[in-house]
Design a protein around this motif. Structure first.
Motif, short mmCIF file in Angstrom:
data_model
loop_
_atom_site.label_atom_id
_atom_site.label_comp_id
_atom_site.label_asym_id
_atom_site.label_seq_id
_atom_site.Cartn_x
_atom_site.Cartn_y
_atom_site.Cartn_z
N ASP A 70 -13.27 12.20 -27.11
CA ASP A 70 -13.07 11.34 -28.29
C ASP A 70 -13.84 10.05 -28.09
O ASP A 70 -13.72 9.40 -27.04
N ILE A 71 -14.62 9.69 -29.10
CA ILE A 71 -15.40 8.45 -29.00
C ILE A 71 -15.29 7.64 -30.29
O ILE A 71 -14.99 8.18 -31.37
N LEU A 72 -15.54 6.37 -30.15
CA LEU A 72 -15.73 5.48 -31.29
C LEU A 72 -17.13 4.93 -31.14
O LEU A 72 -17.49 4.35 -30.11
N VAL A 73 -17.97 5.16 -32.15
CA VAL A 73 -19.36 4.74 -32.08
C VAL A 73 -19.63 3.74 -33.19
O VAL A 73 -19.10 3.86 -34.29
N ARG A 74 -20.43 2.75 -32.86
CA ARG A 74 -20.79 1.70 -33.82
C ARG A 74 -22.31 1.70 -33.97
O ARG A 74 -23.04 1.92 -33.02
N GLY A 75 -22.76 1.45 -35.19
CA GLY A 75 -24.19 1.37 -35.45
C GLY A 75 -24.42 1.02 -36.90
O GLY A 75 -23.57 0.41 -37.55
N LEU A 76 -25.56 1.44 -37.40
CA LEU A 76 -25.90 1.25 -38.81
C LEU A 76 -26.06 2.62 -39.44
O LEU A 76 -26.53 3.56 -38.80
N ASP A 77 -25.69 2.72 -40.72
CA ASP A 77 -25.90 3.99 -41.43
C ASP A 77 -27.31 4.02 -41.99
O ASP A 77 -28.10 3.10 -41.77
N ARG A 78 -27.63 5.06 -42.74
CA ARG A 78 -29.00 5.21 -43.24
C ARG A 78 -29.41 4.13 -44.23
O ARG A 78 -30.59 3.96 -44.52
N ASP A 79 -28.43 3.38 -44.76
CA ASP A 79 -28.74 2.28 -45.67
C ASP A 79 -28.81 0.94 -44.93
O ASP A 79 -28.96 -0.11 -45.56
N GLY A 80 -28.64 0.98 -43.61
CA GLY A 80 -28.69 -0.24 -42.82
C GLY A 80 -27.38 -1.00 -42.81
O GLY A 80 -27.32 -2.14 -42.35
N LYS A 81 -26.31 -0.38 -43.28
CA LYS A 81 -24.99 -1.03 -43.31
C LYS A 81 -24.22 -0.68 -42.03
O LYS A 81 -24.29 0.45 -41.54
N PRO A 82 -23.46 -1.66 -41.51
CA PRO A 82 -22.67 -1.40 -40.30
C PRO A 82 -21.67 -0.26 -40.53
O PRO A 82 -21.10 -0.14 -41.60
N ILE A 83 -21.51 0.55 -39.49
CA ILE A 83 -20.59 1.67 -39.57
C ILE A 83 -19.89 1.83 -38.22
O ILE A 83 -20.50 1.60 -37.18
N GLU A 84 -18.62 2.20 -38.26
CA GLU A 84 -17.90 2.63 -37.08
C GLU A 84 -17.40 4.03 -37.39
O GLU A 84 -16.86 4.28 -38.46
N LEU A 85 -17.60 4.93 -36.45
CA LEU A 85 -17.28 6.33 -36.68
C LEU A 85 -16.47 6.85 -35.50
O LEU A 85 -16.87 6.70 -34.35
N GLU A 86 -15.31 7.43 -35.81
CA GLU A 86 -14.53 8.12 -34.79
C GLU A 86 -14.97 9.56 -34.77
O GLU A 86 -15.11 10.19 -35.81
N ALA A 87 -15.19 10.08 -33.58
CA ALA A 87 -15.63 11.47 -33.45
C ALA A 87 -14.88 12.13 -32.30
O ALA A 87 -14.57 11.48 -31.30
#
Length: 167
Positions: A106-123
């Motif tokens: 299980d991870i929590l990843v932070r970055g930018l989405d394809r529109d350049g907006k900040p995103i946090e995603l649990e996977a």
């Protein structure tokens, strides 16, 4: 939009640490589209920019059976990881080679989405494994680097043998 060539091991570009994407622009947007096209065509479930000879921190994944859950991550970083899972991994840059790799489940990843907006995603599970595998590419690592020396050598011997066979 065109399919890109996938870089194969032992290309030196696969061992480089990628630079952050500085700004979202049409080039990055087009690259994302072409990476998805290339990944789906391969077929694969993940592709990192260095696998198409672009040394920038960008990856695409889609672990759905129907190729309808595309995720693009720009400048991704894992900010939390827990659990443990062993998954048989393969790689488009090492075709024909598969090995069981242990990673956080299980991870929590932070970055930018394809529109350049900040995103946090649990996977978790396969998505977590796939994202970690692709982030490794951005850091110049391959899934075989997670294997013992003996297993890595066997995998590379098999790869070299497969690479010598005519198509």
């Amino acid at each position: 939009m065109e399919k890109l060539d996938i870089v194969l091991y032992p290309d030196e570009g696969l061992r480089e640490i990628c630079a952050p994407v500085e700004q979202m622009n049409d080039r990055i947007s087009n690259l994302i589209d072409e990476m998805f096209l290339t990944m789906y065509d391969a077929p694969g479930i993940g592709l990192a920019a260095p696998q198409v000879a672009v040394q920038e921190r960008l990856l695409v994944v889609d672990v759905s059976e129907t190729n309808d859950e595309p995720i693009a991550l720009i400048n991704p970083e894992i900010i939390q990881a827990k659990g443990e899972i062993v998954w048989e991994e393969g790689c488009l840059s090492l075709p024909g080679i598969y090995a069981k790799v242990k990673r956080p489940s299980d991870i929590l990843v932070r970055g930018l989405d394809r529109d350049g907006k900040p995103i946090e995603l649990e996977a978790s599970d396969l998505l977590a494994v796939c994202i970690q595998h692709e982030i490794d590419h951005l850091d110049g690592k391959l899934f075989i680097d997670h294997l013992s020396g003996l297993k890595r050598n066997r995998a590379l011997q098999k790869y070299r043998k497969l690479a010598q066979q005519p198509e």
